[in-house]
Write a protein that holds these residues in place. Structure first.
Motif, short mmCIF file in Angstrom:
data_model
loop_
_atom_site.label_atom_id
_atom_site.label_comp_id
_atom_site.label_asym_id
_atom_site.label_seq_id
_atom_site.Cartn_x
_atom_site.Cartn_y
_atom_site.Cartn_z
N UNK A 201 0.94 -1.10 0.12
CA UNK A 201 -0.25 0.00 -0.63
C UNK A 201 0.78 1.55 0.01
N UNK A 202 1.74 1.10 0.73
CA UNK A 202 2.68 2.43 0.66
C UNK A 202 3.23 2.21 -0.25
N UNK A 203 4.03 1.87 -1.29
CA UNK A 203 4.60 1.13 -2.61
C UNK A 203 3.43 1.89 -3.51
N UNK A 204 2.52 1.57 -3.51
CA UNK A 204 1.51 2.24 -4.26
C UNK A 204 1.32 3.68 -4.22
N UNK A 205 1.08 4.55 -2.65
CA UNK A 205 0.25 5.32 -2.93
C UNK A 205 1.02 6.81 -2.65
N UNK A 206 2.42 6.41 -1.56
CA UNK A 206 2.91 7.07 -1.44
C UNK A 206 4.19 7.71 -2.29
N UNK A 207 4.51 7.52 -4.02
CA UNK A 207 4.45 8.35 -5.68
C UNK A 207 3.11 9.42 -5.19
N UNK A 208 1.89 9.27 -5.40
CA UNK A 208 0.79 9.75 -5.13
C UNK A 208 0.43 10.85 -4.21
N UNK A 209 1.49 10.38 -3.26
CA UNK A 209 0.54 11.94 -1.93
C UNK A 209 1.12 12.33 -2.31
N UNK A 210 2.71 12.72 -2.53
CA UNK A 210 3.16 13.77 -2.59
C UNK A 210 2.69 15.04 -3.94
N UNK A 211 1.62 14.69 -4.15
CA UNK A 211 1.79 15.80 -5.66
C UNK A 211 -0.22 15.60 -5.34
N UNK A 212 -0.43 14.92 -5.07
CA UNK A 212 -2.53 14.47 -5.37
C UNK A 212 -2.74 15.05 -4.16
N UNK A 213 -4.48 15.42 -4.50
CA UNK A 213 -4.83 16.00 -3.14
C UNK A 213 -5.35 14.96 -2.72
N UNK A 214 -5.54 15.17 -1.16
CA UNK A 214 -6.27 14.78 -0.03
C UNK A 214 -7.35 13.77 -0.35
#
Length: 519
Positions: A201-214
């Motif tokens: 889950x971290x591997x998938x979500x963290x790259x997106x979380x650096x730019x994507x809206x909450x």
């Protein structure tokens, strides 16, 4: 779609793959170099960002403002990461020495230590258990952070999840790369998953979380959790149904909210029924909006039963304190006190009181508003004292606790067995949990002459509480050993003994107020 408030209560450490206390390597550094390295990791970015924000100087145009806001977002993320790191390590360290701390931090006599041990046995608590240590540290952290116990408890859930389970998420948060909301949502949806699934889950979500809206991270985390969760959808729904509840909280301007959390079919049925009842109201002179009609229909159904039924109306039980002198002086601007809520317009209170079966007089201090005596008529002294404390304290007296008076009990500040008397000066209201904190976990409370209480935690943190009924603290002095100073004579309110005033004060028409010797 945001996270519903009631779902937060289902979050729990037991649903995270946490190792037992004492085996969480992250909180136990093996060398001074490792400790310094972690210190830089969790506090270095915070320091650097704060300096950048300060050194940038005053805002000069929208570009500067937007750049400053980006830095503030990074600062907030780094600050939250530091809080998580400190809280998770702090509770881990205190678990190793809590029993020793209780007996050494604030020295007790042999009798006091014996009494504390008996209290622990009476409450059925093990002072060395993880649950007790955790709840006690949360209470102390609430004092340090000046936040509610419920909010700090949620902080502890996130702190342990980030420090011991979602370590990559904590590192990204400390670097200011992701938002606090994204980090908390990742922890939330790691519940009931294995360490391997959490890593994915971290591997998938963290790259997106650096730019994507909450909101995008929340939705993706929720869907990913549902796909990875080994439990069936049917079992998850069954467990969710077990958490059904009714919650109430106070809002502003004399309003409050009642929330029912139940299965979707029940909620939709209730909602459709309320809309149907509201649709039957077709009076052209009715100026209410559709939302107002539906809200009134829901309240009427609950209090009086469905139309056409013979349900017995529920008579609401409320307690209201109406300041008599304000009522006489200016009823249009005065405020009364609704128990469990706070100030409400005096006119609203008088309407509620119109149906009251009886009244009880409460004597209040005209300067501070604190309840200082209760009419003893028809009540035994013990009941009279309880009534006084209910009006004076209004809720549990522990720092940050808002459990109402009906859920609290009278507690002696100085123990009855050690000479403490059952008086209004030596008693206050405490809920069961915080009675246990006081009697078994090393918390102390001191009654100050001005009516405030000073609480001292096992680690020496101090917090001052003031009875809820006190509205004016201008002349309170928490540091020096004396009572509040009264205003000068020119500010003292003047009350004329009109027939109406005499009636409210229960004075005969030819009786004067007693001379207090104050001039």
């Amino acid at each position: 779609m945001s996270i519903p408030a009631y779902l937060e209560d289902r979050d729990g450490e037991h649903r995270l793959p946490l190792r037992p206390p004492g085996t969480r390597e992250e909180s136990h550094r093996t060398s001074a170099e490792e400790a310094e390295r972690e210190h830089q990791t969790f506090l270095g970015t915070l320091k650097q960002t704060a300096l950048e924000l300060f050194d940038a100087g005053p805002i000069n145009g929208p570009t500067d403002a937007l750049e400053a806001l980006k830095k503030i977002q990074r600062l907030q993320s780094s600050t939250e990461a530091a809080i998580a790191y400190i809280m998770a390590d702090g509770v881990e360290h205190v678990s190793e020495s809590f029993n020793d701390l209780i007996s050494t931090e604030h020295p007790h006599s042999a009798d006091e230590e014996t009494a504390a041990a008996k209290s622990a046995a009476c409450y059925g608590v093990d002072r060395g258990s993880e649950q007790i240590i955790n709840s006690n540290f949360i209470a102390e952290s609430s004092v340090a952070l000046r936040e509610s116990n419920r909010k700090v408890s949620k902080r502890m859930f996130h702190a342990k999840g980030l420090r011991h389970v979602c370590k990559n998420t904590l590192a990204a948060l400390a670097a200011g790369e992701i938002t606090v909301k994204a980090a908390h949502d990742i922890v939330k949806f790691c519940q009931d998953l294995s360490p391997e699934q959490i890593s994915l889950m971290e591997q998938i979500l963290l790259p997106m979380a650096k730019t994507a809206p909450d909101e995008a991270i929340y939705q993706r985390a929720r869907r990913l959790h549902d796909r990875l969760n080994p439990d069936s959808a049917e079992n998850r729904q069954r467990n969710a149904l077990a958490a059904r509840n009714v919650r109430m909280w106070n809002d502003e301007d004399g309003m409050a909210t009642l929330q029912l959390h139940h299965s979707a079919d029940v909620i939709h049925s209730i909602n459709n029924s309320i809309k149907h009842v509201a649709s039957q109201i077709t009076d052209p002179k009715d100026s209410r909006t559709q939302a107002q009609v539906e809200a009134d229909a829901f309240a009427d159904v609950y209090l009086n039963g469905w139309p056409g039924t013979e349900a017995m109306p529920l008579k609401p039980r409320v307690s209201i304190t109406i300041p008599a002198l304000e009522m006489l002086a200016n009823p249009s601007r005065g405020l009364a006190e609704l128990e469990g809520y706070g100030p409400i317009p005096l006119g609203v209170a008088l309407k509620i009181a119109a149906d009251a079966p009886s009244f009880q007089r409460v004597l209040t201090d005209p300067w501070t508003g604190a309840a200082i005596d209760v009419e003893p008529k028809r009540y035994r002294p013990s009941q009279g004292l309880r009534d006084l404390l209910r009006h004076r304290d209004q809720h549990c007296g522990f720092p940050g606790c808002r459990r109402p008076a009906d859920s609290s009990e009278i507690d002696h500040i100085e123990a009855y067995g050690q000479g403490g008397h059952t008086t209004r000066q030596n008693t206050h209201l405490l809920c069961k949990q915080h009675q246990m904190f006081k009697h078994a976990l090393g918390w102390k409370v001191l009654a100050c002459p001005d009516g405030s209480k000073t609480w001292i935690s096992p680690h020496g943190l101090r917090s001052i509480t003031i009875p809820e009924s006190v509205s004016n603290v201008e002349n309170f002095d928490h540091l020096n050993d004396h009572c509040p100073q009264r205003p000068e004579d020119e500010t003292t309110p003047v009350v004329r003994l009109t027939p109406e005033t005499r009636r409210v004060l229960s004075l005969d028409q030819d009786e004067d107020l007693p001379d207090t010797g104050t001039g």
